[in-house]
Design a protein around this motif. Structure first.
Motif, PDB file in Angstrom:
ATOM      1  N   PRO A  46       0.820  -1.216   0.000  1.00  0.00           N
ATOM      2  CA  PRO A  46       0.000   0.000   0.000  1.00  0.00           C
ATOM      3  C   PRO A  46       0.850   1.261   0.000  1.00  0.00           C
ATOM      4  N   ASN A  47       2.152   1.112   0.151  1.00  0.00           N
ATOM      5  CA  ASN A  47       3.031   2.273   0.285  1.00  0.00           C
ATOM      6  C   ASN A  47       3.288   2.949  -1.065  1.00  0.00           C
TER       7      ASN A  47
ATOM      8  N   PRO B  35      -6.959  -5.626  -0.670  1.00  0.00           N
ATOM      9  CA  PRO B  35      -7.591  -5.212  -1.932  1.00  0.00           C
ATOM     10  C   PRO B  35      -6.610  -4.465  -2.829  1.00  0.00           C
ATOM     11  N   MET B  36      -6.715  -4.677  -4.129  1.00  0.00           N
ATOM     12  CA  MET B  36      -5.854  -3.981  -5.078  1.00  0.00           C
ATOM     13  C   MET B  36      -6.145  -2.482  -5.065  1.00  0.00           C
ATOM     14  N   GLY B  37      -5.115  -1.700  -5.345  1.00  0.00           N
ATOM     15  CA  GLY B  37      -5.275  -0.262  -5.450  1.00  0.00           C
ATOM     16  C   GLY B  37      -5.423   0.449  -4.126  1.00  0.00           C
TER      17      GLY B  37
ATOM     18  N   ALA C 259       2.794  -1.358  -9.485  1.00  0.00           N
ATOM     19  CA  ALA C 259       1.599  -2.011 -10.015  1.00  0.00           C
ATOM     20  C   ALA C 259       0.381  -1.856  -9.125  1.00  0.00           C
ATOM     21  N   ASN C 260       0.565  -1.584  -7.831  1.00  0.00           N
ATOM     22  CA  ASN C 260      -0.596  -1.376  -6.976  1.00  0.00           C
ATOM     23  C   ASN C 260      -1.272  -0.047  -7.265  1.00  0.00           C
TER      24      ASN C 260
ATOM     25  N   PRO D 168      -9.689  -4.887 -13.406  1.00  0.00           N
ATOM     26  CA  PRO D 168      -8.716  -3.791 -13.496  1.00  0.00           C
ATOM     27  C   PRO D 168      -8.481  -3.125 -12.150  1.00  0.00           C
ATOM     28  N   ASN D 169      -7.272  -2.678 -11.947  1.00  0.00           N
ATOM     29  CA  ASN D 169      -6.886  -1.974 -10.736  1.00  0.00           C
ATOM     30  C   ASN D 169      -7.814  -0.767 -10.516  1.00  0.00           C
ATOM     31  N   PRO D 170      -8.417  -0.647  -9.334  1.00  0.00           N
ATOM     32  CA  PRO D 170      -9.376   0.446  -9.102  1.00  0.00           C
ATOM     33  C   PRO D 170      -8.748   1.756  -8.632  1.00  0.00           C
ATOM     34  N   TYR D 171      -7.441   1.824  -8.468  1.00  0.00           N
ATOM     35  CA  TYR D 171      -6.831   3.022  -7.908  1.00  0.00           C
ATOM     36  C   TYR D 171      -7.183   4.253  -8.750  1.00  0.00           C
TER      37      TYR D 171
END
Length: 505
Positions: free
Chosen positions: A70-71, A317-319, A78-79, A457-460
């Motif tokens: 998460p950093n 969780p991603m992103g 990729a996160n 897909p990554n939600p970030y």
């Protein structure tokens, strides 16, 4: 009289200087320093250099949604689906400097020596492995001129298209593997297989199988031919033949070292990966993961509160940035995000854990797909599929006895999750995803080639792309080798995370 004294003084100085120069070269030559090195040791340096760097964990493993942090900052990638060239350059620089530079030199040194022909062909195979990883991650790269700065003084190499590179990789792997002579000199100093040429042949044909399958979408006719050649030649089908770098206290696993030092409490298994394993009651989750129950900080991740219980493991969780990870943990009733499941650094990601280059599990699963496509005729799809799953589960116990999965557990898993012909390609390649855990470049490549598993897909919100398709070129290349880099970009597409490599259709 004064002149005479001056002449005597000058003569004395000259005589003293002459005496000092006597045997000067001999006295100043280090008689115990090596002036030559057996090229077999250079091949070993190249093999060790194939270990995947930290950037591969952040990008390759992160893109396929297995491990993230998460950093933000240095380790972001990729996160966040954002470009971080401090990390995308690591694989490029490491492979050109530590692998290809050495394999080029080995080949140059022994290509005219028939007695070292096996060593030369072993170097060609390792070089092909490295170039395949590089082109799969970046696309167009310096191939024919790459790594020739020392041997041919080519300091600004031109870039070659991936289509051209793959044609030559297939040629190199076919020629080098076929040419290995079981009656020739045994290079026993080799750290990969101890000079066992049968295993080297299996390794070479395994890479050829991998190269052939890479072409499945872009050139299926050539793909079928290459796969047939590889399978007929004989690929790695048991864990005893796995191509792996055996790390020790002196030559540690880069990713293991990374996760056991400053980043010990910063990387976590993802929700998609953990959910997939949990939903199928996969015993690999307990073999791979650890959760530190109630941990509210890194120092609280101790042996006293660790558990391998799969029912406790939850993926991040991603992103999720730091704020998002805290929120997600709170929603799930966790003490903090430090309670999300991690790859167990005391078992599966130790400093001394091996780096797997090619495995029996991967090969069996690729052969399952090849059989499904009708490219090979021996065996059945289900047999190869089951063998691939078994091999990976058994492989984990070879990394650490604490990750051993019993035969009964494996049998139960296959009974409860049988092969389904109607979804063969999805099932095979999703298993390949699991089987390639921590083998970031291969997991990333096969995910793009096959389209499986079907990841969200990554939600970030600050992401640059939906999915990362390639890594970006190092800034050092752009500034120093600008003309050739720009030519590659013009032919391939923008130097960003979205541009696809040639075989990715």
């Amino acid at each position: 009289m004064k002149k005479i004294l001056n002449y005597i003084f000058l003569a004395s100085i000259l005589m003293y200087s002459s005496a000092c120069d006597n045997n000067f070269d001999e006295l100043n030559t280090n008689k115990v320093s090596a002036t030559v090195i057996d090229p077999a040791f250079q091949l070993n340096a190249a093999i060790v250099g194939c270990a995947y760097p930290n950037g591969s964990l952040v990008y390759d493993v992160g893109v396929v949604q297995q491990i993230v942090t998460p950093n933000s900052g240095l380790v972001s990638g990729a996160n966040y689906n954002q470009d971080n060239r401090t990390l995308t350059q690591e694989l490029w620089q490491g492979y050109y400097r530590n692998v290809i530079k050495n394999t080029r030199d080995v080949i140059n040194q022994v290509e005219e020596d028939p007695a070292r022909a096996n060593l030369m062909n072993m170097a060609r195979i390792i070089q092909a492995f490295a170039f395949m990883v590089l082109t799969d991650d970046y696309g167009s790269i310096p191939y024919f001129e790459g790594g020739k700065g020392y041997s041919e003084q080519i300091y600004l190499p031109t870039y070659d298209s991936q289509e051209v590179i793959y044609a030559d990789l297939i040629k190199e792997l076919t020629e080098a593997t076929t040419a290995l002579n079981l009656s020739g000199k045994i290079e026993s100093a080799d750290i990969l297989y101890g000079g066992d040429l049968n295993k080297w042949k299996n390794f070479g044909y395994s890479l050829l199988l991998r190269a052939g399958m890479r072409l499945s979408q872009v050139d299926p006719i050539t793909a079928a031919q290459v796969v047939q050649t590889a399978v007929q030649g004989g690929v790695i089908l048991t864990n005893e033949g796995n191509a792996q770098i055996r790390h020790d206290a002196n030559y540690t696993n880069p990713i293991g070292n990374f996760l056991n030092s400053t980043e010990a409490s910063n990387f976590y298994l993802t929700k998609p990966f953990v959910d997939y394993l949990r939903s199928n009651k996969d015993p690999r989750l307990s073999a791979i993961a650890v959760t530190y129950v109630g941990a509210k900080s890194g120092p609280e991740q101790t042996l006293a509160n660790q558990t391998y219980d799969a029912s406790v493991h939850l993926g991040m969780p991603m992103g999720s940035d730091n704020v998002g990870a805290v929120s997600a943990a709170s929603t799930l009733g966790l003490a903090s995000f430090y309670e999300f499941a991690q790859a167990d650094r005391r078992r599966i990601t130790k400093n001394t854990s091996p780096t797997f280059l090619v495995t029996a599990s991967q090969n069996n699963l690729l052969m399952a797909e090849a059989r499904e496509r009708g490219w090979i005729s021996s065996g059945t799809v289900e047999e190869y599929y089951n063998a691939g799953v078994r091999a990976h589960m058994n492989q984990l116990g070879l990394v650490d006895v604490g990750s051993t999965i019993s035969t009964s557990e494996i049998n139960q898993y296959l009974q409860e999750n049988p092969f389904e012909p109607s979804v063969a390609l999805e099932q095979i390649n999703t298993q390949y995803w699991v089987s390639s855990f921590l083998n970031g470049p291969e997991a990333f490549a096969n995910f793009r080639r096959s389209g499986f598993p079907e990841l969200t897909p990554n939600p970030y919100p600050g992401k640059e792309v939906e999915f990362i398709n390639r890594l970006t070129y190092p800034n050092s290349e752009i500034s120093v080798n600008s003309e050739n880099v720009q030519a590659a970009i013009s032919a391939q597409g923008a130097d960003n995370l979205a541009t696809k490599v040639w075989w990715d259709k």
